[in-house]
Design a protein around this motif. Structure first.
Motif: not given
Length: 546
Positions: A498-523
């Motif tokens: 249907s192309d309907q969009l929904h906001l994701m409900k995720t848990m806050n995650v405490v980052l362990l290293t700067a590697k996990e920031k991944m700004p603008f990156q494909v995951t």
């Protein structure tokens, strides 16, 4: 070209997964049901023409940040699967001379083909059965709310041709394949990436929806290919004819707005009112064309969140616009926003990477400023015949770019709006996002190249709200606690039917290293699967916004 060849014996059955079937009595029976359902799915999708989008990032290795983008590519088109998996590109065709690379360059670079990513919708459209594959039971496992049989599959040596090798997940109620992870073999020239293909239960089917691909690069003589990560999304499976049928079965009665007595002279439109209505008609025509092309989401819950932020800006600045300003979401990844008279368009990809509400407010403030300053859409689009073209021509025939003078004026007005808004204390965070965008702009040019309007930034100078960078802190890319931008896929999930969009409900995650920031990156995608009657938010990526 991959042909969608189906056994005649399968044509009698039409539906997949509508009512629970009796449990399989053996592993072999479960595989046979999965094979049958896979072929039926291919048949059911032959008359569908979903939009397909693939965004690729080539990467380089960083000692602290892991893999970071070094180059990117972007494909957007509509699939035609009647005669094979073929895509009609939405993107402008490059000049012919750009399609013929220098012979030395051709030996040292990688070319990506959209059809290769489209193939990853299916395991094997020709020979996926027990006569051509071996299957080994691994275990049972939940993918979200859906319990699955986990099976390893590989083509038999005598089968010949290209085949899938890897792991498949078969939901254990109706025995549909909901995920497969592996690669195609043989791959003598390393042309096949490893991929993880996910399906979403919607529209009565388990639809191919999200595909993550990854390769680590290789050397073959003079050829050296870099590591690669890619996200493919499919949507707009529901055809226009099906939507039209719904319109005729919907019994909702619409009431005309502003009906007045004929004797009331104010019922007539003045020249000023008529011109405003003409401008609005042009904007409405563009919005309608974008939605019919599968590029604009229908109104929904994400729009309401955007409208709340807009209202915060308007109330604190005593801005009263009639008709009211509303926001709509483009379904595409490239980071962009545009104002069409009283409607603000903002891309799904931009919403995904914004780290907080203040950054979202800044994007909306810039477009609200265009509206307040009277920067309207070109009224040539009020003539409907200008928009009578095939869907793939949409982005080639509609242009919403502003002049540099209009952009500068909107920046100045937007800063005034933001300084009087509830977000004024968080403007340094907005400047930090812009700093990160500027720092990455040369590495991800396709991500920041808009499909319709103006760039937010380019490789030489910032084009939007650059003054906010002066009040922002220093950008510390290697500081794990400084979140300047999020990875792609952090905010929104999409219903591919249907192309309907929904906001994701995720848990806050405490980052362990700067590697996990991944700004603008494909995951990678790691979805929380549900059946259609009981939906939960999908979780393509963790949201670690502050």
């Amino acid at each position: 070209m991959v042909q969608l060849v189906l056994a005649a014996s399968l044509l009698a059955s039409e539906f997949i997964g509508h009512s629970p079937a009796a449990p399989a009595r053996s592993f072999e029976e479960a595989i046979d049901r999965a094979v049958t359902n896979e072929r039926l799915l291919i048949r059911r999708l032959r008359d569908k023409e979903p939009v397909i989008e693939t965004y690729i990032q080539e990467t380089k290795t960083d000692s602290d940040l892991g893999f970071v983008p070094s180059k990117d590519y972007y494909f957007l088109g509509r699939l035609n699967m009647r005669e094979g998996i073929v895509d009609d590109s939405y993107l402008p065709t490059p000049p012919k001379w750009k399609e013929i690379p220098h012979i030395f360059t051709a030996l040292l670079t990688t070319k990506y083909y959209p059809g290769g990513f489209a193939d990853e919708m299916f395991l094997d459209v020709d020979d996926f059965d027990r006569a051509h594959y071996s299957f080994e039971y691994v275990r049972r496992e939940f993918l979200g709310d859906v319990r699955c049989l986990v099976v390893d599959a590989a083509p038999l040596k005598e089968a010949g041709g290209r085949g899938f090798v890897g792991r498949i997940w078969i939901e254990d109620r109706d025995y549909n394949i909901v995920r497969f992870n592996g690669s195609y073999t043989p791959s003598p020239s390393h042309e096949f990436a490893h991929f993880d293909s996910w399906r979403v239960n919607t529209g009565g089917l388990w639809l191919p929806s999200y595909i993550y691909a990854q390769d680590e690069g290789y050397r073959f003589g003079p050829v050296h290919t870099p590591p690669m990560r890619a996200q493919t999304r499919l949507w707009d499976y529901e055809r226009a004819g099906e939507k039209a049928d719904q319109a005729f079965t919907n019994l909702t009665v619409d009431i005309p707005q502003g009906v007045k007595d004929d004797s009331d002279a104010s019922a007539e439109n003045s020249p000023v009112q008529s011109y405003r209505m003409w401008e609005e008609q042009a904007a409405d025509n563009v919005i309608d064309r974008l939605e019919r092309a599968g590029l604009l989401a229908p109104p929904g819950e994400v729009d309401r969140v955007l409208d709340t932020v807009l209202n915060n800006l308007e109330v604190t600045n005593n801005i009263a616009v009639d008709p009211a300003v509303h926001a709509r979401v483009l379904l595409t990844t490239p980071l962009e926003s545009e104002a069409l008279n009283h409607t603000i368009l903002i891309s799904r990809g931009l919403i995904d990477v914004l780290p907080d509400e203040a950054c979202l407010a800044a994007v909306l403030a810039h477009e609200l400023a265009h509206i307040v300053l009277g920067h309207s859409v070109n009224t040539k689009y009020a003539f409907e015949d200008r928009l009578l073209f095939d869907d793939p021509a949409t982005l080639k025939r509609i242009a919403l770019r502003r002049t540099q003078q209009e952009e500068q004026a909107a920046d100045e007005r937007a800063l005034e709006i933001l300084k009087k808004s509830p977000y004024k204390a968080n403007l340094p965070k907005v400047g930090l996002f812009l700093r990160m965008l500027s720092a990455r702009s040369s590495d991800v040019p396709h991500l920041i190249r808009p499909l319709l309007g103006n760039r937010m930034a380019n490789t030489h100078k910032d084009l939007r709200l650059a003054g906010l960078m002066d009040v922002s802190p220093e950008l510390k890319i290697r500081d794990k606690d400084q979140i300047s931008a999020l990875p792609l896929g952090s905010r929104i999930r999409m219903d591919p039917w249907s192309d309907q969009l929904h906001l994701m409900k995720t848990m806050n995650v405490v980052l362990l290293t700067a590697k996990e920031k991944m700004p603008f990156q494909v995951t990678p995608f790691m979805l929380h699967l549900t059946r259609e009657e009981k939906r939960s938010p999908a979780r393509p990526a963790a949201n670690h916004a502050n």
